[in-house]
Write a protein that holds these residues in place. Sequence first.
Motif, mmCIF file in Angstrom:
data_model
loop_
_atom_site.group_PDB
_atom_site.id
_atom_site.type_symbol
_atom_site.label_atom_id
_atom_site.label_comp_id
_atom_site.label_asym_id
_atom_site.label_seq_id
_atom_site.Cartn_x
_atom_site.Cartn_y
_atom_site.Cartn_z
ATOM 1 N N UNK A 99 4.516 18.571 3.719
ATOM 2 C CA UNK A 99 3.317 17.735 3.629
ATOM 3 C C UNK A 99 3.633 16.283 3.978
ATOM 4 N N UNK A 100 4.796 15.783 3.535
ATOM 5 C CA UNK A 100 5.187 14.402 3.832
ATOM 6 C C UNK A 100 5.355 14.190 5.330
ATOM 7 N N UNK A 101 6.031 15.123 6.002
ATOM 8 C CA UNK A 101 6.236 14.998 7.437
ATOM 9 C C UNK A 101 4.928 14.997 8.203
ATOM 10 N N UNK A 102 4.044 15.919 7.846
ATOM 11 C CA UNK A 102 2.750 16.008 8.529
ATOM 12 C C UNK A 102 1.919 14.743 8.280
ATOM 13 N N UNK A 103 1.985 14.194 7.072
ATOM 14 C CA UNK A 103 1.198 13.004 6.748
ATOM 15 C C UNK A 103 1.747 11.739 7.411
ATOM 16 N N UNK A 104 3.038 11.739 7.775
ATOM 17 C CA UNK A 104 3.641 10.550 8.384
ATOM 18 C C UNK A 104 3.226 10.375 9.838
ATOM 19 N N UNK A 105 3.071 11.464 10.559
ATOM 20 C CA UNK A 105 2.796 11.398 11.999
ATOM 21 C C UNK A 105 1.546 10.587 12.345
ATOM 22 N N UNK A 115 -3.329 0.222 9.252
ATOM 23 C CA UNK A 115 -1.949 0.587 8.944
ATOM 24 C C UNK A 115 -1.779 0.783 7.445
ATOM 25 N N UNK A 116 -2.320 -0.126 6.659
ATOM 26 C CA UNK A 116 -2.194 -0.049 5.206
ATOM 27 C C UNK A 116 -2.908 1.179 4.645
ATOM 28 N N UNK A 117 -3.991 1.579 5.278
ATOM 29 C CA UNK A 117 -4.716 2.766 4.810
ATOM 30 C C UNK A 117 -4.021 4.049 5.229
ATOM 31 N N UNK A 118 -3.484 4.083 6.446
ATOM 32 C CA UNK A 118 -2.876 5.304 6.957
ATOM 33 C C UNK A 118 -1.536 5.630 6.302
ATOM 34 N N UNK A 119 -0.855 4.616 5.714
ATOM 35 C CA UNK A 119 0.411 4.913 5.042
ATOM 36 C C UNK A 119 0.191 5.514 3.653
ATOM 37 N N UNK A 120 -1.040 5.465 3.157
ATOM 38 C CA UNK A 120 -1.287 5.935 1.790
ATOM 39 C C UNK A 120 -1.021 7.428 1.602
ATOM 40 N N UNK A 173 0.834 -1.209 0.000
ATOM 41 C CA UNK A 173 0.000 0.000 0.000
ATOM 42 C C UNK A 173 0.863 1.251 0.000
ATOM 43 N N UNK A 174 1.923 1.229 0.797
ATOM 44 C CA UNK A 174 2.849 2.368 0.877
ATOM 45 C C UNK A 174 3.534 2.589 -0.466
ATOM 46 N N UNK A 175 4.099 1.522 -1.018
ATOM 47 C CA UNK A 175 4.814 1.641 -2.280
ATOM 48 C C UNK A 175 3.902 1.983 -3.448
#
Length: 407
Positions: A287-293, A304-309, A260-262
Amino acid sequence: MGRVGFSGYAQLWADRKVRALFVAAFFARIPALAAPLVLTLYVVDELGGDYKQAGVIAAATTIGAGIGSPWRGRLIDRLGIRRAIVPSIVMIGLLYPLATIATYAWLVPISVLMGLFLIPIFSIVRLSLSVMVEERQRRTAFSADSIVAEASFIIGPAVGALLVTQVSAAAALYAIGACEVVAGVIFLVLDPPTRSVTAAPATEETAPAPASTSFVSAPLVFLFLLSGGAMAALFGTDLGVVAELRELDEVGSVAIAYGAWGLSSLVGGLVYGSLTRSVRPTFLLLALGVATIPVGLAGGVVSLSLLVIPAGLLCAPTMTAAAEWIAKLVPEERRGEAMGWQGTAYTIGGAASSPVIGAGIDGVGAWGGFVIGGSIATAIAVVVLIAQMVPRWRPTPEMATIEGVSR
């Protein structure tokens, strides 16, 4: 940001040499992308270590790569790809088998050497693309390379985890070493160009001394900082996903979460490469940093698979934008070295953040990896954004955006 179109990808794929480079890069990256996960599981499962110790191993590898990247980039600038990667092929073939019989104490220096002699696939591909395609096509070309990398990423860790769970981590390390040697031989045979026709690489005997003037500038330093921040976010997600799956006793589901991440990063790279204007890397990293938290909120494989998207959608664009701007800022004859220094920025970002991320996971659980990695990336983006407001460091009008190929 300009309109969206995808014809540029078809134009690239129609070029036989570019197509061959992408295919080689796809296969070459699979073992390289499997290695961090396999080394983490090797330390935690077979050596009985913890995530902090696994983070030290990751840091050792990245420190070695950080030292080696500019050196190998400069060798590529001066000697071409073939003569620059032969030492890597020899050493990688020796180091991975050694790792399988080493104690943890010996694994640390071995990991440094693994990084030092790592085959610089990223630098080779980006440098070659920068001279094989026109400047207006670089965003699409670099995005296509990110898409290829994400396709490798979807496969690499999944295969590595499968080998670890079904056979052993030692067997996985043997396989990675063998595949990386094959990858080096592929590039040795392919020998993609690193200079344009009018500026082909000279031999060691005839090569002129490198120019004494420095190619370093404040905008370039900012790009290196942003590259390091991106790696902190990626390491936070990488280690956090593994730790979360171990807590859930679902390590066998790594293919789902990593897939999902890849896949989301692949989609993000595809869309970014289709844009006709660039996005500033500073905004993308923020944006990447904020989305990772928020990925730390996951409580199962599905969540987990949905939140890494969301974070995944920003991975490839962030790294593509940084490489695109570096290629714009640095003259061709020093571009290999600059790409090497970007590799060093990536590795320093990983080396500095991975032990902290590992300690956070050991201290509070898997969610700490996502929070720490994302926070580091966000902080770096904010610092660079503030620095870019200083008049002398503000992007010039011609660098405010980079135009792409017309659709």
